[in-house]
Design an enzyme around this catalytic site. Structure first.
Site, PDB file in Angstrom:
ATOM      1  N   ASP A  78       0.741  -1.337   0.124  1.00 45.36           N
ATOM      2  CA  ASP A  78      -0.084  -0.071   0.241  1.00 45.36           C
ATOM      3  C   ASP A  78       0.840   1.381  -0.269  1.00 45.36           C
ATOM      4  O   ASP A  78       0.111   2.154  -0.518  1.00 45.36           O
ATOM      5  CB  ASP A  78      -0.880  -0.082   1.137  1.00 45.36           C
ATOM      6  N   GLU A 142       2.896  -7.037  14.578  1.00 43.66           N
ATOM      7  CA  GLU A 142       3.641  -6.605  15.345  1.00 43.66           C
ATOM      8  C   GLU A 142       2.068  -4.863  15.881  1.00 43.66           C
ATOM      9  O   GLU A 142       2.907  -4.350  16.775  1.00 43.66           O
ATOM     10  CB  GLU A 142       4.048  -4.889  13.767  1.00 43.66           C
TER      11      GLU A 142
END
Length: 279
Positions: A78, A142
């Protein structure tokens, strides 16, 4: 003279030839030695350059250190070559040590221990939540680690909602719903529940919505993020002055003003005075 002392003349002539020979050798030897040293120095220099090139990475941190000012979390497909690239370079230009992982994990692959340690050893984490963020289990892992660090160590998390709405992140709507419908069939319910909780918590934090900053101008958003990061980092180094000290306020203000003049440089403050008076 030669007829009277033929032996002595012969010795003088031989001595003169020997002396000239030694001078020639002395001239050649240093030159040869210098050339050899130059070649070796050039080889060493090339070797060092090769080592430096091999050691270079996208993690900008002090040499020999595992600590970072900022950890950047993002979905590579992205934003890697667009918004995140601009943000990363502006943070570096501001003198901020940034960890940016450039190795995109394959689907189903676990994130490395080094990556989790980089999050733990960062003062600030910036997750860039974009359209396909939740389609990466690595990004979600994460994020969970960032939230844990917020609770356990007080790490600052500054989310950027890049062309997505916080409500869609919090309630897993739109592309986030599609991503989770895909994840449910591949991962345990426990993992999916943790990832959902992580998205809910990060969506409740104060951050930036890219579409609402300066009519979507990303350059202004990047500047705002850099200023905020510098401000957060500076808070950890604020001078604490007790109220009992008399006549010290102006001096403290002057010192802080001098330190603020050039935040890119490494600065040293020296305190000079008589020993034993509380310098």
């Amino acid at each position: 003279m030669k007829r009277l002392f033929p032996c002595l003349a012969s010795k003088f002539a031989q001595s003169d030839r020997d002396s000239k020979g030694r001078k020639a050798n002395d001239t050649t030897a240093p030159s040869s030695s210098a050339a050899s040293k130059f070649v070796q120095s050039d080889k060493d220099s090339k070797g060092r350059k090769a080592d430096d090139t091999a050691a270079a990475s996208s993690s900008a941190a002090p040499k020999g250190s595992n600590n970072y000012d900022v950890f950047l979390g993002f979905r590579g497909t992205d934003t890697r070559n667009t918004f995140v690239d601009h943000l990363y370079n502006n943070l570096i230009d501001a003198g901020i040590y940034v960890f940016k992982d450039d190795d995109e994990l394959c689907e189903g692959e676990e994130i490395s221990t080094n990556l989790l340690e980089a999050i733990k050893n960062s003062k600030i984490s910036i997750p860039v939540l974009s359209q396909n963020y939740a389609s990466s289990n690595a990004c979600l892992q994460e994020l969970v680690q960032m939230i844990e660090c917020t609770k356990n160590t007080g790490q600052v998390v500054l989310p950027i909602f890049y062309r997505v709405e916080p409500a869609n992140v919090r309630h897993q709507k739109g592309s986030f719903r599609e991503a989770f419908s895909h994840l449910r069939g591949k991962y345990s319910e426990e993992d999916v529940a943790k990832w959902k909780e992580g998205l809910q918590e990060v969506a409740s934090l104060k951050g930036w919505e890219s579409e609402k900053i300066a009519n979507g101008r990303e350059g202004e958003l990047v500047r705002m993020v850099v200023r905020t990061v510098l401000s957060k980092l500076k808070e950890a180094f604020q001078l604490v002055v007790t109220e009992q000290l008399v006549g010290i306020d102006d001096t403290v203000a002057n010192i802080l003003r001098l330190l603020d003049d050039n935040h890119h440089s490494t600065q040293i403050v020296g305190i000079h005075g008589m020993g034993g008076i509380g310098n």
